[in-house]
Every structure is written in structure tokens, then in C-alpha cells.
Write a protein that holds these residues in place. Structure first.
Motif, PDB file in Angstrom:
ATOM      1  N   GLU A 167       0.797  -1.226   0.000  1.00 33.07           N
ATOM      2  CA  GLU A 167       0.000   0.000   0.000  1.00 33.07           C
ATOM      3  C   GLU A 167       0.831   1.278   0.000  1.00 33.07           C
ATOM      4  O   GLU A 167       0.327   2.348  -0.348  1.00 33.07           O
ATOM      5  CB  GLU A 167      -0.959   0.006   1.197  1.00 33.07           C
ATOM      6  CG  GLU A 167      -0.301   0.104   2.551  1.00 33.07           C
ATOM      7  CD  GLU A 167       0.028  -1.259   3.134  1.00 33.07           C
ATOM      8  OE1 GLU A 167       0.299  -1.326   4.344  1.00 33.07           O
ATOM      9  OE2 GLU A 167       0.025  -2.251   2.367  1.00 33.07           O
ATOM     10  N   ARG A 217      -6.532   2.856  -3.527  1.00 31.30           N
ATOM     11  CA  ARG A 217      -7.438   2.458  -2.446  1.00 31.30           C
ATOM     12  C   ARG A 217      -6.861   1.288  -1.655  1.00 31.30           C
ATOM     13  O   ARG A 217      -6.232   0.400  -2.223  1.00 31.30           O
ATOM     14  CB  ARG A 217      -8.813   2.079  -3.013  1.00 31.30           C
ATOM     15  CG  ARG A 217      -9.582   3.274  -3.564  1.00 31.30           C
ATOM     16  CD  ARG A 217     -10.719   2.843  -4.475  1.00 31.30           C
ATOM     17  NE  ARG A 217     -10.232   2.145  -5.649  1.00 31.30           N
ATOM     18  CZ  ARG A 217      -9.703   2.753  -6.712  1.00 31.30           C
ATOM     19  NH1 ARG A 217      -9.608   4.080  -6.741  1.00 31.30           N
ATOM     20  NH2 ARG A 217      -9.283   2.050  -7.742  1.00 31.30           N
ATOM     21  N   ARG A 218      -7.088   1.287  -0.360  1.00 31.96           N
ATOM     22  CA  ARG A 218      -6.631   0.189   0.489  1.00 31.96           C
ATOM     23  C   ARG A 218      -7.609  -0.971   0.347  1.00 31.96           C
ATOM     24  O   ARG A 218      -8.807  -0.825   0.606  1.00 31.96           O
ATOM     25  CB  ARG A 218      -6.539   0.650   1.946  1.00 31.96           C
ATOM     26  CG  ARG A 218      -5.952  -0.418   2.865  1.00 31.96           C
ATOM     27  CD  ARG A 218      -5.625   0.135   4.229  1.00 31.96           C
ATOM     28  NE  ARG A 218      -6.821   0.664   4.889  1.00 31.96           N
ATOM     29  CZ  ARG A 218      -6.790   1.242   6.080  1.00 31.96           C
ATOM     30  NH1 ARG A 218      -5.649   1.415   6.705  1.00 31.96           N
ATOM     31  NH2 ARG A 218      -7.914   1.680   6.632  1.00 31.96           N
TER      32      ARG A 218
END
Length: 235
Positions: A167, A217-218
Motif C-alpha cells: 500500500e 485504495r486500500r
């Protein structure tokens, strides 16, 4: 056609035999009868269109009408190494969907932030078998025993494209590295709910894994796994 499974040793020249649990599914659940036409996969890359010649108490003998090699299989072989999830049903879902997409091998991992220490390998292998038949594949993915992250890294081949989504990485994207690849095998390593630690990412880099991004986006572990496999088999 409905799809069933028999191991390679049950296949001979011109015919094959269905027995065991699959025979019970064939006769008691699906209610197949002599003369019915079905498809049978051996899990090793072969699919057969057959008609059922004879049904006995414990097995069905089927005549082979047509043989298909690697039917509905992707060109690239994908190994998915993915951290165990706290919610076991989510890992079940992951195994099922990644099998449908075309994964070759699934390796459950213990990482620094993994909460479960043990997996249900037998259950996952059965789910993979069911998903293989449902999706009309002819290769049965192998679900390996749970491995420590470090042990998995040390066993990874340098002949495959090895990538690890993270991430904190802004580039390259998974599409960037897949577009440039010259490999027939891809290994994707997905972290747990809390993500990989900095030391694990450093370990992975040293082992030849390239950190990549799956977007801004996570994503949950199961989402990242399914997305990564989909990209790999469709690129």
C-alpha cells in the motif's frame, strides 16, 4: 455438460473410471445414468468428453469420445502466496474465486501480523476441486501447507516474475510489470489484514520480489488476491 473429476491413474486408452466420492456425487447427487454424456477432468491438464457405459456399485466406466488438453486454462501459471485470514470463511471465498480465475498454486502464509497460525488445507483443497469443476477447468490447483513467510521466500524460483503488492508503493502498477513481463510463471505475494511489515518488504526485495501498487485504495486481503490473479491470467 456437467463436469466431474477422476485422477490420472483412472484413465486408460479409450476409457476412464470414476470412483470414490466423485462416483457418489455422479450417481446419488447428479443422478447420472448409463448413456449420459459428461465431461471429466483429471486435474493434470486433461479433460475428456465421455459417455457413461456401465455403472456398478462402486464405480462408473466411461468411454472417451474426445480429449482436450489444457482446456480453459490460462497461458500463464500463477502462484498465489497469501497470508492467513482471521475470518476463515473469507479465505474459503478467496480459494474458490482464485481457482475459478485460473490460479495454479495457493500458498497460505504466516506473517508477522497474521493472527491464525494454522490452516484448513484439506478443506481448501476440496473447495478448489469443486471450483475447478464448476469453472470447467482441467487443472486442479494445489493448496500447499501453511508456510512461514521467510521459508516461502527462500523457496521461490528466480525464473518467475515475483511481485508483492504494497500500500505504500505508488508505482509501478501491476499492469506496468505484467505488460513488460517475459515470464510464463508469476508469483504474487499478498499480506494480511494489517499489511506486511517494513522488514518483510525488505526481505521480499532481497529475495527478488518487486513491490507494486494495485491502486490508491486500500484493499482487503481477499480483494487484493482476487484482483491480482485476475490481472495475471488476463494480461
Amino acid at each position: 455438460m456437467d463436469c466431474f473429476f477422476t485422477p490420472p491413474h483412472n484413465v486408460s486408452s479409450g476409457f476412464l473410471v470414476i470412483d470414490g466420492d466423485e462416483f457418489a456425487h455422479l450417481t446419488h447427487v447428479m443422478r447420472k445414468k448409463e448413456g449420459d454424456r459428461i465431461r471429466v477432468a483429471d486435474g493434470s491438464g486433461n479433460a475428456y468428453d465421455v459417455h457413461i457405459e456401465a455403472i456398478t456399485k462402486r464405480s462408473a466406466r466411461c468411454a472417451i469420445v474426445q480429449h482436450h488438453h489444457r482446456l480453459n486454462e490460462p497461458e500463464v501459471e500463477v502462484t498465489l502466496a497469501v497470508a492467513l485470514l482471521k475470518n476463515g470463511s473469507k479465505f474459503d471465498f478467496l480459494v474458490e474465486k482464485c481457482t475459478e480465475l485460473g490460479v495454479k498454486t495457493i500458498v497460505p502464509l504466516r506473517t508477522e501480523r497474521t493472527i491464525p497460525q494454522h490452516g484448513r488445507t484439506d478443506r481448501w483443497q476440496k473447495l478448489a476441486l469443486s471450483a475447478m469443476k464448476q469453472s470447467m477447468r482441467c487443472v486442479l490447483p494445489t493448496v500447499q501447507e501453511v508456510q512461514a513467510f521467510g521459508s516461502f521466500l527462500s523457496s521461490t524460483s528466480s525464473s518467475s516474475l515475483n511481485i508483492i503488492p504494497h500500500e505504500l508503493i505508488a508505482s509501478p502498477t501491476i499492469t506496468d510489470v505484467l505488460r513488460a513481463r517475459q515470464h510464463q510463471r508469476v508469483t504474487v505475494c499478498i499480506g494480511p489484514e494489517g499489511g506486511f511489515s517494513d522488514s518483510e518488504i525488505a526481505q521480499a526485495r532481497s529475495a527478488g520480489f518487486q513491490p507494486i501498487t494495485l491502486g490508491p485504495r486500500r484493499l482487503r486481503t481477499e480483494t487484493a488476491a482476487i484482483l491480482s490473479v485476475a490481472f495475471c491470467v488476463m494480461s
